[in-house]
Design a protein around this motif. Structure first.
Motif, mmCIF file in Angstrom:
data_model
loop_
_atom_site.group_PDB
_atom_site.id
_atom_site.type_symbol
_atom_site.label_atom_id
_atom_site.label_comp_id
_atom_site.label_asym_id
_atom_site.label_seq_id
_atom_site.Cartn_x
_atom_site.Cartn_y
_atom_site.Cartn_z
ATOM 1 N N SER A 127 37.116 44.535 49.557
ATOM 2 C CA SER A 127 38.207 45.694 48.972
ATOM 3 C C SER A 127 39.549 45.233 49.975
ATOM 4 C CB SER A 127 37.648 47.009 49.588
ATOM 5 O OG SER A 127 37.844 47.084 50.987
ATOM 6 N N SER A 172 41.661 51.182 50.840
ATOM 7 C CA SER A 172 41.133 50.199 50.201
ATOM 8 C C SER A 172 39.783 50.185 49.417
ATOM 9 C CB SER A 172 41.160 48.674 50.653
ATOM 10 O OG SER A 172 40.012 48.561 51.544
ATOM 11 N N GLN A 176 39.135 50.330 45.572
ATOM 12 C CA GLN A 176 38.178 49.656 44.771
ATOM 13 C C GLN A 176 37.294 50.526 43.802
ATOM 14 O OE1 GLN A 176 35.078 47.793 47.316
ATOM 15 N NE2 GLN A 176 35.488 45.982 46.146
ATOM 16 N N ALA A 179 38.829 51.364 40.640
ATOM 17 C CA ALA A 179 39.166 50.172 39.916
ATOM 18 C C ALA A 179 38.084 49.722 39.068
ATOM 19 C CB ALA A 179 39.635 49.114 40.770
ATOM 20 N N VAL A 199 34.604 42.885 41.777
ATOM 21 C CA VAL A 199 35.931 43.698 41.545
ATOM 22 C C VAL A 199 36.692 43.280 43.020
ATOM 23 C CG1 VAL A 199 37.497 45.644 41.075
ATOM 24 C CG2 VAL A 199 35.464 45.178 39.741
ATOM 25 N N THR A 200 37.780 42.630 43.101
ATOM 26 C CA THR A 200 38.646 42.200 44.225
ATOM 27 C C THR A 200 40.126 42.630 43.985
ATOM 28 O OG1 THR A 200 38.810 39.980 43.705
ATOM 29 C CG2 THR A 200 36.789 40.606 45.040
ATOM 30 N N PRO A 201 40.831 42.959 45.274
ATOM 31 C CA PRO A 201 42.366 42.938 45.091
ATOM 32 C C PRO A 201 42.945 41.671 44.644
ATOM 33 C CG PRO A 201 41.763 43.193 47.286
ATOM 34 C CD PRO A 201 40.361 42.806 46.508
ATOM 35 N N THR A 206 46.668 46.696 46.928
ATOM 36 C CA THR A 206 45.454 47.485 46.619
ATOM 37 C C THR A 206 45.794 48.245 45.401
ATOM 38 O OG1 THR A 206 45.896 48.951 48.186
ATOM 39 C CG2 THR A 206 44.368 47.398 48.932
ATOM 40 N N TRP A 209 43.890 44.900 40.621
ATOM 41 C CA TRP A 209 42.537 44.354 40.851
ATOM 42 C C TRP A 209 42.134 43.429 39.807
ATOM 43 C CZ3 TRP A 209 39.863 46.402 45.186
ATOM 44 C CH2 TRP A 209 40.536 47.152 46.018
ATOM 45 N N TYR A 223 42.082 41.785 34.573
ATOM 46 C CA TYR A 223 42.965 42.674 35.678
ATOM 47 C C TYR A 223 43.065 43.972 35.267
ATOM 48 C CZ TYR A 223 43.934 37.965 37.849
ATOM 49 O OH TYR A 223 43.726 36.973 38.331
#
Length: 334
Positions: A127, A172, A176, A179, A199-201, A206, A209, A223
């Motif tokens: 996250s 975060s 996440q 997102a 799924v990551t920033p 933040t 993603w 994205y």
């Protein structure tokens, strides 16, 4: 996380725990050292680039081993400072500074082996990006204030910075989750299992993603910004190199990357050499961990030492794109 974040986190934790029992500069100094120590394993060369990746954040980031190490460290620090009567408080402060390092790393996507020696599983929430100024700045301000102010106000700043940075971690995780919900509203393929979606920033924030979806033969990258307002994700499809993986999946190094990346990897061939790439860190077509396994005929023999091939992004293009995309403007990097 980056070294600056870990240093100021350790300093803030030790300042907050020691209070005015010792000089603020002593608490900040030893807390910063304790917060930095686990990452010294990055200087260990295991003789192979893939081993260097998968063995980072291992024993030095184990909650068990750090707890054991905190006892002699606190004993030494309390005596070096001429404060043996404060051994227990120094132990608590330095133990917290040590274990908050891997716990913070846990929120990045890299993978931290928190529970060694009981399991070598690389835990990762994913996250937080490895560098996030909004996490680090409150800690830095709090530590500087604690060192600059002689009264309890400075200590309150350190504790306030620690509270704000911890709240940012909580945010975060919430971001996440949101997102993931947005991204899975328009998946590239139906009926995806949780282990197929990452799924990551995107860097330094933040709000934006990055999503990676893997199938046996392909992977997709897309994205989504939290400010997109429900706009569908635009996916790009890429081959994973399934025939190469079928040919070399018995290789110990290929197995290590496959396990460490939780299956988010690809394999390619160029110039007579086979490459394996961790898809979690970077973006198409540049990735942080991209390894040359050597000629195909030598991989099974295991005699070739793998090397990491740096793939540097075009920052002049990527940073303006990141800024625009973060705020929900529909732009393309490809």
């Amino acid at each position: 996380m980056d070294s600056v974040s870990q240093l100021v986190l350790g300093a803030a934790v030790t300042l907050s725990t020691m209070g005015r029992r010792t000089a603020a500069w002593k608490a900040a100094l030893w807390g910063g050292i304790a917060g930095t120590l686990p990452d010294l394993d990055a200087f260990i060369d295991h003789g192979d680039a893939i081993l260097n990746m998968v063995l980072h954040r291992s024993e030095s980031h184990s909650l068990f081993y750090l707890t054991v190490f905190s006892l002699p460290l606190a004993w030494a620090v309390s005596r070096l400072n001429g404060e043996p009567a404060l051994f227990r408080r120094w132990w608590l402060a330095l133990w917290l500074a040590l274990i908050t390092h891997p716990l913070l790393d846990w929120f990045t996507v890299y993978g931290t082996q928190l529970l060694l020696p009981f399991t070598s599983f690389p835990y990762a929430v994913g996250s937080l990006f490895i560098i996030d100024p909004l996490y680090t700045l409150p800690l830095l301000v709090g530590v500087v204030a604690a060192l600059a102010m002689r009264q309890d106000r400075g200590l309150a700043w350190a504790r306030g910075g620690l509270a704000l940075s911890t709240a940012y971690i909580a945010w975060s995780v919430v971001a996440q989750h949101q997102a993931v919900q947005n991204i899975m509203a328009s998946p590239p393929e139906p009926h995806l299992a949780p282990g197929q979606v990452l799924v990551t920033p995107a860097p330094f924030n933040t709000l934006l993603w990055r999503a990676v979806v893997v199938t046996p033969t392909h992977y997709y990258e897309g994205y989504s910004s939290l400010l997109d307002g429900g706009r569908p994700v635009r996916w790009t499809q890429h081959p994973r190199g399934a025939p190469l993986y079928a040919q070399h999946q018995s290789s110990p190094l290929v197995k290590r990357v496959a396990n460490f990346s939780h299956g988010f990897f690809k394999m390619t061939e160029a110039g007579g050499n086979v490459y394996i790439t961790d898809l979690r860190m970077g973006n198409e077509p540049t990735y942080t961990f991209h390894f040359n396994l050597g000629p195909a005929e030598h991989i099974a023999q295991g005699g070739h030492v793998t090397t990491q091939q740096w793939q540097r992004p075009d920052l002049a293009t990527a940073l303006p794109w990141l800024w625009q995309r973060m705020w929900g403007r529909d732009v393309s990097l490809h």
